[in-house]
Motif scaffolding. Sequence first.
Motif, PDB file in Angstrom:
ATOM      1  N   UNK A   1      -3.195   0.019  -7.452  1.00  0.00           N
ATOM      2  CA  UNK A   1      -3.375   0.802  -6.239  1.00  0.00           C
ATOM      3  C   UNK A   1      -2.858   2.221  -6.428  1.00  0.00           C
ATOM      4  N   UNK A   2      -1.752   2.349  -7.176  1.00  0.00           N
ATOM      5  CA  UNK A   2      -1.218   3.681  -7.427  1.00  0.00           C
ATOM      6  C   UNK A   2      -2.255   4.524  -8.131  1.00  0.00           C
TER       7      UNK A   2
ATOM      8  N   UNK B   1       0.825  -1.206   0.000  1.00  0.00           N
ATOM      9  CA  UNK B   1       0.000   0.000   0.000  1.00  0.00           C
ATOM     10  C   UNK B   1       0.864   1.263   0.000  1.00  0.00           C
TER      11      UNK B   1
ATOM     12  N   UNK C   1     -18.775   1.002   4.427  1.00  0.00           N
ATOM     13  CA  UNK C   1     -17.618   1.068   5.323  1.00  0.00           C
ATOM     14  C   UNK C   1     -17.860   0.307   6.625  1.00  0.00           C
TER      15      UNK C   1
ATOM     16  N   UNK D   1       0.193  -3.239  -7.452  1.00  0.00           N
ATOM     17  CA  UNK D   1       0.791  -1.973  -7.024  1.00  0.00           C
ATOM     18  C   UNK D   1       0.421  -0.871  -8.002  1.00  0.00           C
TER      19      UNK D   1
ATOM     20  N   UNK E   1       3.063   7.379  -6.369  1.00  0.00           N
ATOM     21  CA  UNK E   1       2.153   8.359  -6.939  1.00  0.00           C
ATOM     22  C   UNK E   1       2.539   9.793  -6.579  1.00  0.00           C
TER      23      UNK E   1
ATOM     24  N   UNK F   1       2.679   1.834  -3.300  1.00  0.00           N
ATOM     25  CA  UNK F   1       1.756   2.405  -4.273  1.00  0.00           C
ATOM     26  C   UNK F   1       1.608   3.904  -4.047  1.00  0.00           C
ATOM     27  N   UNK F   2       1.483   4.283  -2.792  1.00  0.00           N
ATOM     28  CA  UNK F   2       1.318   5.706  -2.483  1.00  0.00           C
ATOM     29  C   UNK F   2       2.584   6.480  -2.839  1.00  0.00           C
TER      30      UNK F   2
ATOM     31  N   UNK G   1     -12.102  11.356   5.135  1.00  0.00           N
ATOM     32  CA  UNK G   1     -12.111  10.796   3.786  1.00  0.00           C
ATOM     33  C   UNK G   1     -11.472   9.417   3.729  1.00  0.00           C
ATOM     34  N   UNK G   2     -11.303   8.805   4.894  1.00  0.00           N
ATOM     35  CA  UNK G   2     -10.639   7.520   4.920  1.00  0.00           C
ATOM     36  C   UNK G   2     -11.331   6.520   4.001  1.00  0.00           C
ATOM     37  N   UNK G   3     -10.515   5.740   3.333  1.00  0.00           N
ATOM     38  CA  UNK G   3     -11.104   4.738   2.454  1.00  0.00           C
ATOM     39  C   UNK G   3     -11.052   5.179   1.007  1.00  0.00           C
ATOM     40  N   UNK G   4     -10.819   6.438   0.782  1.00  0.00           N
ATOM     41  CA  UNK G   4     -10.721   6.919  -0.592  1.00  0.00           C
ATOM     42  C   UNK G   4      -9.356   6.626  -1.184  1.00  0.00           C
ATOM     43  N   UNK G   5      -8.972   5.375  -1.108  1.00  0.00           N
ATOM     44  CA  UNK G   5      -7.671   5.076  -1.704  1.00  0.00           C
ATOM     45  C   UNK G   5      -7.854   4.042  -2.795  1.00  0.00           C
TER      46      UNK G   5
ATOM     47  N   UNK H   1     -15.714  -0.297  -2.624  1.00  0.00           N
ATOM     48  CA  UNK H   1     -14.861   0.814  -2.202  1.00  0.00           C
ATOM     49  C   UNK H   1     -13.620   0.891  -3.093  1.00  0.00           C
TER      50      UNK H   1
ATOM     51  N   UNK I   1      -5.409   4.081  -8.052  1.00  0.00           N
ATOM     52  CA  UNK I   1      -6.480   4.344  -7.110  1.00  0.00           C
ATOM     53  C   UNK I   1      -6.107   5.461  -6.146  1.00  0.00           C
ATOM     54  N   UNK I   2      -4.832   5.451  -5.721  1.00  0.00           N
ATOM     55  CA  UNK I   2      -4.394   6.414  -4.711  1.00  0.00           C
ATOM     56  C   UNK I   2      -4.233   7.811  -5.303  1.00  0.00           C
ATOM     57  N   UNK I   3      -4.034   7.856  -6.627  1.00  0.00           N
ATOM     58  CA  UNK I   3      -3.674   9.117  -7.251  1.00  0.00           C
ATOM     59  C   UNK I   3      -4.848  10.029  -7.514  1.00  0.00           C
ATOM     60  N   UNK I   4      -6.040   9.500  -7.313  1.00  0.00           N
ATOM     61  CA  UNK I   4      -7.199  10.266  -7.787  1.00  0.00           C
ATOM     62  C   UNK I   4      -7.214  11.691  -7.267  1.00  0.00           C
TER      63      UNK I   4
ATOM     64  N   UNK J   1      -2.920   7.794   2.821  1.00  0.00           N
ATOM     65  CA  UNK J   1      -2.757   6.343   2.715  1.00  0.00           C
ATOM     66  C   UNK J   1      -2.366   5.747   4.066  1.00  0.00           C
TER      67      UNK J   1
END
Lengths: 293, 276
Positions: B269-270, A174, B111, B266, A181, A177-178, A289-293, B155, B272-275, A212
Amino acid sequence: MTKQRTFILFSLLPALLLLAVFTFYPFFRGVVMAFQNYVLFDLTNVRFIGFQNFENAFNDPKFLYALRNSAIWVVSSLTLQFLIGLSLALVLRRGFRGRGVYQGFVFYSWALSGFLIGLIWKWMFNSQMGVVNDLLMRAGLIEQRIGFLSDPNWAMVSVIVANVWYGIAFFAIMLLAALQSVPAELYEAAGMDGAGAIRKFFSVTLPYIVPTIIATTLLRAIWIFNDPSLIYGLTNGGPAGSTHILSSLMMEKILSGGDYGSASAIGVIMLAMLMLYTVFYLFVTKSEKVGDF
Amino acid sequence: MTKTRVLLSLKVLYLSLHLILMVFPLYWIVMTSLKPKKDIFSFPLHYWPQQFTLENYINIFKISKFHVYIGNSLLVSVLSAVIVIAISILSAYVMARFTFRGHKQIMMAFFSTQMLPGFVSLAPLYLLLAELDLINTRFSLLILYTVGLIPFSTIMLRGFFQRIPSSLEEAAMIDGCSRLGSLYRVILPVMLPGIASTFIFAFVQNWNELFAAVMFIDSESMKTLPVAMNSFIMKFDVDWGAMSAGTVLSVIPTVILFAFAQRYIVEGLTQGAEKG
């Protein structure tokens, strides 16, 4: 407009319907059980008993011990997994030849079940034939075999070691990935302002990956707290209940005693703790905003 | 040595240490599974077996219906993952693209399921499935696994959808595509990495699930792999030869799948994380 509403409705219908019937309805029925005397072998005697199950829980030394263990289990596992996972992700950030293959080998634990990991470590921690004892003795670190799983003091350490091992991959994936980006321009700009590596980490990298970090630590804490499978495979709560956490104790009440009432009471207490934790966590980290990953 | 070279060596050292730490448990269980029984329980421990044998593997097929368990696990895991994706794509798309009355509440509902301690629901689920006459069927697991994964998949997929500009499907719709048509023809191809990682996640979760399967399945012909492994402990008081062979067989699909897909994940996820 109505066409759009119909589309929204029908797209959500399967998911919501299934959740309502097979998640929320059983859950609320389970919560009701927490206030009942509901024992599998005594089904003619199901009746409401108020808060009796909760009182029993808080008067039970086993429960209090599991409560303490849960805290140790979550805090230590989470902290170590996170720190090791983060360091690994940082080292892996700049690609190198063969990184894909390397990651394949290092991250595979993510794809295994807690139960099987428990079994694997149970074999490695075995006091007679276990490889951990053998390695430590060969290295001259210990002189006598340690009963990792039979000594109550070591047992908790052992399950945590296995759990940390298990969770590193998740955090590394995780966080990697972050990290990937983070826009390169930010580093260039920081570099032009004369920032060194450490400065860049704290003023560029960290702020960028904080969402993240918050999401992963929150989700992971809940997961570690709720999932008894590793403990089930490794020690089954033993020796003498010394490695029970709340979720494994709840599991034991159902699988070996059929006492759904007491088990549900423990479940309700766990949920209350999780809700408090989540609200507190989101408040402290100022993140909704947790979960918006 | 220059500073960068010191740093580089430290990096290599750190990475090697990790490699050993992470690979060793799997190595050890594979080696155990390939040793003859007498060598598993003899001193000194051999880090490379003196004699290789497949007797443990042959043994687990003899003492149990291991091929049946593998079949059951495959069937339930793949089928459920496919259904999960089909259902979650729709819900995720709607949750990503529209805001409407109840939007926030529905998101909260998704959630909140992630927090529910599973064992609270197990007993009522048993009652419910008994009323539906589904106890001891693979269908019961199919339903439960699917339902269990819909929220997380929604999600996750929602994150991927948010990465894709809505102008993409709007253009398709101006060209005469229906909403579903543009979703199917224009958006899904772009979403493939996200769908693949969600699918793998769902498959792995199903493949590994133990407790519901233990509670709802008891006939030999319906058991999944984790249930079989669980009864190995009970029945044979941990026959480590059989156990390690069983473990190796049950981790092979997920490990291989993951080895090939982790890069994809990965990347996914990247995205997804970048939005924005």
